[in-house]
Design a protein around this motif. Structure first.
Motif: not given
Length: 73
Positions: A54-55, A66-69
């Motif tokens: 994620i980072i 973040l929501s797309q990830l």
């Protein structure tokens, strides 16, 4: 006669008594500790890897939200 030889061998092994039990308890302790450590390392690696992905993906171009990830699409 064969049974007598077997019983003598068993008595010979048990005569070591305390030293054998110390070695056994030490080896069991090491085995239990290594099992515990490997379980903890597995959990840490699993969640650490997810966090790392994620980072890294948030620092890439173009910068996703973040929501797309986290969304499956």
């Amino acid at each position: 006669m064969a049974l007598r030889g077997v019983s003598l061998k068993a008595k010979g092994k048990s005569s070591k008594g305390s030293k054998g039990s110390e070695d056994r308890s030490l080896s069991e302790s090491v085995k239990e500790w290594s099992t515990w450590a490997m379980r903890k390392a597995k959990i840490i690696t699993h969640y650490g890897f997810i966090t790392l992905v994620i980072i890294i993906s948030m620092n890439s171009e173009p910068k996703p939200q973040l929501s797309q990830l986290l969304s499956p699409i």
